[in-house]
Scaffold this motif. Structure first.
Motif, short mmCIF file in Angstrom:
data_model
loop_
_atom_site.label_atom_id
_atom_site.label_comp_id
_atom_site.label_asym_id
_atom_site.label_seq_id
_atom_site.Cartn_x
_atom_site.Cartn_y
_atom_site.Cartn_z
N PRO A 170 5.00 -6.41 -6.46
CA PRO A 170 4.85 -6.54 -5.00
C PRO A 170 3.45 -6.97 -4.56
CG PRO A 170 4.96 -4.23 -5.66
CD PRO A 170 5.31 -5.03 -6.87
N LEU B 291 5.75 0.40 -6.10
CA LEU B 291 6.83 0.19 -5.13
C LEU B 291 7.68 1.43 -4.90
CD1 LEU B 291 7.99 -2.13 -3.42
CD2 LEU B 291 9.49 -2.69 -5.34
N ASN C 53 8.87 5.73 -5.22
CA ASN C 53 8.37 7.09 -5.06
C ASN C 53 8.54 7.86 -6.37
OD1 ASN C 53 11.12 7.72 -5.19
ND2 ASN C 53 11.32 7.92 -2.96
N VAL D 92 12.72 2.95 -4.14
CA VAL D 92 11.79 2.25 -3.27
C VAL D 92 11.39 3.17 -2.12
CG1 VAL D 92 11.43 0.25 -1.78
CG2 VAL D 92 12.80 0.02 -3.86
N ASP D 93 10.10 3.33 -1.93
CA ASP D 93 9.57 4.23 -0.90
C ASP D 93 9.62 3.51 0.44
OD1 ASP D 93 8.36 6.28 0.41
OD2 ASP D 93 6.41 6.09 -0.58
N VAL D 94 10.57 3.91 1.30
CA VAL D 94 10.78 3.20 2.56
C VAL D 94 10.73 4.14 3.76
CG1 VAL D 94 12.21 1.42 1.46
CG2 VAL D 94 13.30 3.46 2.46
N GLN E 73 12.06 -0.39 5.68
CA GLN E 73 10.89 -1.18 5.28
C GLN E 73 10.01 -0.35 4.36
OE1 GLN E 73 8.15 -2.22 8.46
NE2 GLN E 73 7.71 -4.20 7.51
N SER E 74 9.49 -0.99 3.32
CA SER E 74 8.60 -0.29 2.40
C SER E 74 7.43 0.33 3.14
CB SER E 74 8.08 -1.27 1.34
OG SER E 74 7.04 -0.68 0.58
N SER E 75 7.08 1.55 2.74
CA SER E 75 5.94 2.22 3.37
C SER E 75 4.61 1.70 2.86
CB SER E 75 6.04 3.73 3.12
OG SER E 75 6.06 4.00 1.74
N ARG E 76 4.66 0.83 1.83
CA ARG E 76 3.43 0.32 1.23
C ARG E 76 3.27 -1.19 1.39
NH1 ARG E 76 4.29 3.51 -4.54
NH2 ARG E 76 4.97 5.50 -3.62
N VAL F 17 8.54 -5.93 2.09
CA VAL F 17 9.54 -5.42 1.15
C VAL F 17 10.51 -4.51 1.91
CG1 VAL F 17 9.94 -3.99 -0.89
CG2 VAL F 17 7.96 -5.53 -0.81
#
Length: 252
Positions: free
Chosen positions: A80, A229, A231, A236-238, A244-247, A251
């Motif tokens: 990412p 990407l 957790n 995927v950490d969203v 939406q990705s928190s990072r 993504v």
């Protein structure tokens, strides 16, 4: 590409179809290795004898949006930070935005002996979480005469958490319909180390005449390896409100 969709299942296919209406041709890539698309929500009814597994299958090329470019390959590495994905064949795909729609992998091998049991003739074990085994659920149900009918739920996140209960209720209905319900001890067992804390009773209850197994599941291995990407659980950490990705803002 403008948008890369990883996965051609129901999520990737349906979202890709919506995106294809607003994107120009060749701006959308769908990365999916399989020739077959299975509508997995139908698997519960396949296991209940209402449909055949063939009813849940379509050719992948017939369901993916025509305006998208289909790459018959799978993701091997997510990057990412560089907005790219490396495929199993070694190609690198760069994107402006990415939709991760890989689904979960079913870890049948994490239960000792399960794969062998699922492949035994008249073994009495089925699972609605794979096109390979869902018809075996109804075969076990149809062959059932008496005894314990066990339905399991693992200690991991699963696809459609209600499905393990649905097949339990369908089995109850079917056994009533064919006059065998009084001969059945139906048990729905959730993800505890044993059914009861007393080993004597736990061991006795694991004898069965039929069993539907919901296997442990996990995020696909290439995704779990991308610690930037995901957790701690490997997903995927969203933001749950936007997906939406928190990072990484590009993504989803």
């Amino acid at each position: 590409c403008k948008v890369l969709v990883v996965g051609g299942g129901t999520g990737g296919c349906s979202t890709g179809a919506k995106l294809s209406r607003i994107l120009k041709k060749n701006e959308l890539i769908i990365l999916e290795p399989s020739d077959s698309h299975y509508y997995q929500p139908l698997f519960t009814l396949v296991g209940g004898g209402v449909y055949k597994v063939a009813d849940a299958r379509k050719n992948m090329g017939d369901v993916l949006p025509r305006n998208a470019t289909w790459l018959k390959d799978q993701a091997a590495e997510f990057s990412p930070k560089s907005n790219s994905v490396v495929t199993a064949k070694g190609d690198t795909i760069e994107y402006d935005f990415i939709l991760v729609a890989t689904g979960l992998q079913t870890d049948y091998d994490k239960i000792p002996g399960l794969i062998e049991a699922l492949n035994m003739d008249n073994g009495g074990v089925g699972s609605n979480y794979s096109y390979k085994y869902t018809e075996r659920t109804f075969k076990a149900l149809n062959n059932f005469e008496s005894g314990n009918a066990i339905f399991t739920y693992p200690n991991t996140p699963v696809k459609c958490p209600g499905a393990p209960q649905k097949i339990c209720y369908i089995a109850d209905h079917y056994l009533r319909k064919v006059g065998k319900r009084n001969n059945a001890n139906i048990m729905y067992n959730t993800s505890l180390p044993v059914i009861f804390g007393v080993k004597k009773y736990a061991d006795a209850l694991w004898k069965y005449s039929m069993m539907h197994v919901t296997p442990p599941m996990s995020s696909p291995s290439p995704l779990k390896k991308c610690t930037d990407l995901v957790n701690e659980a490997g997903f995927v950490d969203v933001n749950p409100a936007t997906m939406q990705s928190s990072r990484f803002p590009n993504v989803f």
